[in-house]
Design an enzyme around this catalytic site. Sequence first.
Site, PDB file in Angstrom:
ATOM      1  N   GLU A 215       0.955  -1.248   0.076  1.00  0.00           N
ATOM      2  CA  GLU A 215      -0.020  -0.190  -0.180  1.00  0.00           C
ATOM      3  C   GLU A 215       0.693   1.232  -0.203  1.00  0.00           C
ATOM      4  O   GLU A 215       0.534   2.217  -0.624  1.00  0.00           O
ATOM      5  CB  GLU A 215      -1.025   0.020   1.216  1.00  0.00           C
ATOM      6  CG  GLU A 215      -2.114   0.925   1.210  1.00  0.00           C
ATOM      7  CD  GLU A 215      -1.780   2.477   1.815  1.00  0.00           C
ATOM      8  OE1 GLU A 215      -2.386   3.118   2.034  1.00  0.00           O
ATOM      9  OE2 GLU A 215      -0.562   2.519   2.460  1.00  0.00           O
ATOM     10  N   HIS A 325       3.545   8.335  10.456  1.00  0.00           N
ATOM     11  CA  HIS A 325       4.940   7.854   9.537  1.00  0.00           C
ATOM     12  C   HIS A 325       6.138   8.266  10.348  1.00  0.00           C
ATOM     13  O   HIS A 325       7.011   8.957   9.915  1.00  0.00           O
ATOM     14  CB  HIS A 325       4.948   8.314   8.196  1.00  0.00           C
ATOM     15  CG  HIS A 325       4.088   7.915   7.159  1.00  0.00           C
ATOM     16  ND1 HIS A 325       4.421   7.907   5.890  1.00  0.00           N
ATOM     17  CD2 HIS A 325       3.258   7.016   7.108  1.00  0.00           C
ATOM     18  CE1 HIS A 325       3.714   7.196   5.138  1.00  0.00           C
ATOM     19  NE2 HIS A 325       2.800   6.362   5.872  1.00  0.00           N
TER      20      HIS A 325
END
Length: 358
Positions: A215, A325
């Site tokens: 992804e 992230h």
Amino acid sequence: MADSKQNQADVPELLHKLLSTPSPSGYEAPATAVWREAASFAELETDGIGSTIATIGDPDAKPLFAVFGHIDEIGLVITHVDEKGFLYFQPIGGWDAQILVGQRVEIAGREGPVLGVVGRKPIHVLEPDARKKAVELKGLHIDIGAPDRDRALELVRVGDAAVIASEPVRLDGNRLVSRSMDNRLGAYVAVEALRRVHGRGKLKARMAAVASVQEEVGLKGALTSTFKVKPDVAIAIDVTHATDAPGVSEQELGSHPLGSGPAIGRGAVLSPQVFELLCTAAENAGIEYTIEAHGRSTGTDAGSIQISLEGIPTGDIGIPLRYMHSPVEMVDLGDLEAVVELVVAFAELLDEKTDLSR
């Protein structure tokens, strides 16, 4: 201060295993093995690039509902080893280079994990102008302590992948911090919801959980696995930005603070019928939720799913997350539990009379 070992015990064992298993995009096999073991009660299949599908229910039942959670995470890939044994790398997925400075990393070496640190020129020897500039990935390297290239190449090869070395940590209340929550949380939700639906025996349709790969490098696994599953309706589970952190704008992103429950997606690329059914399922189950509006792409696997085959009615559920992230992604475990129960309630709402047409 609370005992960290006691706090860790409150984290679901499967979730802890998934978060602790390094598996960046294209290198997902270790985390996928954990997921497949957890889904062993179901019928298991894989597609050609490594996504896994676990299916339950009567083969003739309709509709077939698929819940997707991508199992890959962001990482690094080794691109060069110099004569002094320093390693250079490129990103796998999206990185803020500032986050990498001074981090410990774990490389999947040929003989097992190799530990290293991300280094850069010390601030003491930077030119004044350079101190004011943002760090760039090309100015960083990985130091594994090797004295030269020959020794380094005994431990690692070009193309080996790395992740930041960090373990899940329980903070105050229901807050959990870890790398790889984007999106081991979604992969966990998919298989845990499937397990609960299987155990409760109220499924009138058919259900598949999908641990999709790649992804973070372009929504690739969801595309191929949708062709494998051929669902009648699908939901992508992913993280979304928690809007209660400093500097995050509710005016821009909506209001989805930690502790507010599932963020149900609504917008141009999402099915209005699936959205309404998700809201109905949440209200029937007494689950608090927010609505997340998307003017264009959701940035999740939903984008690939809904344009696969002849078009799949697709929904999207976001799990509020701080510091996306990074190695300190933060989630409220109450939100995670609520998303699992929402997927269960949605699955149990479906039957052959469910109208998904537009």
